[in-house]
Design a protein around this motif. Structure first.
Motif, short mmCIF file in Angstrom:
data_model
loop_
_atom_site.label_atom_id
_atom_site.label_comp_id
_atom_site.label_asym_id
_atom_site.label_seq_id
_atom_site.Cartn_x
_atom_site.Cartn_y
_atom_site.Cartn_z
N ARG A 86 72.52 10.21 17.31
CA ARG A 86 72.15 9.63 16.03
C ARG A 86 72.52 10.62 14.94
NH1 ARG A 86 66.92 6.15 14.69
NH2 ARG A 86 67.44 5.67 12.56
N ALA A 87 73.18 10.15 13.91
CA ALA A 87 73.61 11.01 12.79
C ALA A 87 73.07 10.42 11.49
CB ALA A 87 75.13 11.09 12.74
N VAL A 88 72.52 11.30 10.66
CA VAL A 88 72.02 10.91 9.34
C VAL A 88 72.77 11.74 8.30
CG1 VAL A 88 70.02 10.77 7.82
CG2 VAL A 88 69.74 10.38 10.28
N CYS A 89 73.49 11.05 7.43
CA CYS A 89 74.21 11.70 6.33
C CYS A 89 73.40 11.47 5.06
CB CYS A 89 75.59 11.06 6.14
SG CYS A 89 76.60 10.98 7.62
N ARG A 90 73.03 12.58 4.40
CA ARG A 90 72.18 12.43 3.22
C ARG A 90 72.27 13.69 2.36
NH1 ARG A 90 67.18 10.94 5.44
NH2 ARG A 90 66.98 13.07 6.16
N ASN A 91 72.29 13.51 1.07
CA ASN A 91 72.22 14.62 0.11
C ASN A 91 73.26 15.71 0.38
OD1 ASN A 91 70.01 13.37 -1.13
ND2 ASN A 91 68.59 14.38 0.25
N GLY A 92 74.46 15.33 0.72
CA GLY A 92 75.52 16.30 0.92
C GLY A 92 75.46 17.06 2.23
N GLU A 93 74.61 16.64 3.15
CA GLU A 93 74.49 17.32 4.45
C GLU A 93 74.29 16.30 5.56
OE1 GLU A 93 71.36 19.88 3.13
OE2 GLU A 93 69.81 18.55 3.91
N ILE A 94 74.27 16.78 6.80
CA ILE A 94 74.13 15.88 7.94
C ILE A 94 73.20 16.48 8.98
CG2 ILE A 94 76.22 16.78 9.04
CD1 ILE A 94 76.67 13.86 10.07
N ILE A 95 72.41 15.61 9.59
CA ILE A 95 71.56 15.98 10.72
C ILE A 95 72.00 15.10 11.88
CG2 ILE A 95 69.22 16.05 11.66
CD1 ILE A 95 68.26 16.34 8.73
N ILE A 96 72.23 15.73 13.04
CA ILE A 96 72.69 15.00 14.22
C ILE A 96 71.72 15.28 15.36
CG2 ILE A 96 74.61 14.54 15.78
CD1 ILE A 96 76.41 15.98 13.66
N ARG A 97 71.29 14.20 16.04
CA ARG A 97 70.41 14.32 17.19
C ARG A 97 71.15 13.88 18.44
NH1 ARG A 97 67.06 9.68 18.31
NH2 ARG A 97 69.01 9.19 19.30
N PHE A 98 71.12 14.73 19.45
CA PHE A 98 71.68 14.40 20.76
C PHE A 98 70.52 14.29 21.74
CE2 PHE A 98 74.75 16.90 18.45
CZ PHE A 98 75.92 16.21 18.62
N ARG A 99 70.54 13.25 22.58
CA ARG A 99 69.48 13.08 23.57
C ARG A 99 70.14 12.67 24.89
NH1 ARG A 99 65.41 8.60 22.05
NH2 ARG A 99 67.21 7.35 22.58
N ASP A 100 69.75 13.36 25.96
CA ASP A 100 70.29 13.01 27.28
C ASP A 100 69.25 13.29 28.34
OD1 ASP A 100 70.96 15.69 28.86
OD2 ASP A 100 71.47 16.04 26.77
N SER A 101 69.44 12.71 29.51
CA SER A 101 68.52 12.91 30.62
C SER A 101 69.16 13.76 31.73
CB SER A 101 68.07 11.55 31.18
OG SER A 101 69.20 10.81 31.61
N GLY A 102 70.10 14.59 31.35
CA GLY A 102 70.78 15.45 32.31
C GLY A 102 69.98 16.71 32.61
N ARG A 103 70.69 17.70 33.19
CA ARG A 103 70.05 18.98 33.50
C ARG A 103 69.46 19.59 32.23
NH1 ARG A 103 75.29 19.91 36.01
NH2 ARG A 103 75.07 19.36 38.18
N ARG A 104 68.34 20.25 32.37
CA ARG A 104 67.74 20.92 31.21
C ARG A 104 68.65 22.05 30.76
NH1 ARG A 104 61.32 21.20 32.37
NH2 ARG A 104 61.01 18.96 32.21
N PHE A 105 68.90 22.06 29.46
CA PHE A 105 69.75 23.10 28.90
C PHE A 105 69.35 23.34 27.46
CE2 PHE A 105 73.64 24.46 26.64
CZ PHE A 105 73.85 25.65 27.31
N ASN A 106 68.88 24.54 27.19
CA ASN A 106 68.49 24.93 25.85
C ASN A 106 69.61 25.79 25.27
OD1 ASN A 106 67.49 26.13 23.54
ND2 ASN A 106 65.45 26.44 24.39
N PRO A 107 70.46 25.23 24.41
CA PRO A 107 71.59 26.00 23.89
C PRO A 107 71.16 27.19 23.04
CG PRO A 107 71.44 23.87 22.79
CD PRO A 107 70.44 23.87 23.90
#
Length: 152
Positions: free
Chosen positions: A85-106
């Motif tokens: 999910r991507a939200v473009c607003r006020n000259g910037e963007i927030i992107i959310r990634f969601r998955d049910s794969g292996r746990r991985f904290n980047p």
């Protein structure tokens, strides 16, 4: 959370012209679908007062994060899916990634491994994402990885 292939349709959820906001959402199952959605994010950003630099960087983050998750986040027996999910607003963007794969904290991976890794080609996708994002948050909720990135 159930990912269903028959619901895999990219959709523009909300467009608020007055506040120059757009929200896009899709579930990707293949590298090709990730590439198509990243291009949609880039174009939507450009159409909603987001700079060409941020638009291009956002598309790159979408493609890198989704493709890395599809490639490395699942065992061979598991169906791969990344909800984006991507939200473009006020000259910037927030992107959310969601998955049910292996746990991985980047975030923890970056701080623990990439700092000591002297191979500039190693983990290139994660290096790109960490250098592009203004803010990165990771959560694991109900056995789902959730990554939020903010690009200014």
């Amino acid at each position: 959370i159930l990912f269903c292939r028959n619901l895999n349709r990219q959709k523009e959820l909300l467009t608020d012209r007055e506040n120059d906001t757009v929200e896009l959402e899709t579930t990707v199952y293949t590298f090709g679908e990730a590439s198509v959605f990243s291009e949609s994010v880039r174009k939507s950003c450009l159409n909603h007062s987001i700079s060409s630099r941020i638009s291009m960087l956002s598309a790159l983050c979408v493609e890198e994060a989704a493709c890395n998750t599809l490639r490395w986040g699942f065992s061979e027996e598991t169906d791969c899916a990344v909800d984006i999910r991507a939200v473009c607003r006020n000259g910037e963007i927030i992107i959310r990634f969601r998955d049910s794969g292996r746990r991985f904290n980047p975030k923890s991976y970056i701080s623990q491994v990439l700092v000591y890794d002297k191979n500039p080609a190693g983990n290139i996708g994660l290096r790109i994402i960490s250098n592009i994002t203004s803010e990165m948050q990771y959560m694991c909720i109900m056995d789902c990885n959730i990554l939020l990135i903010h690009i200014r």
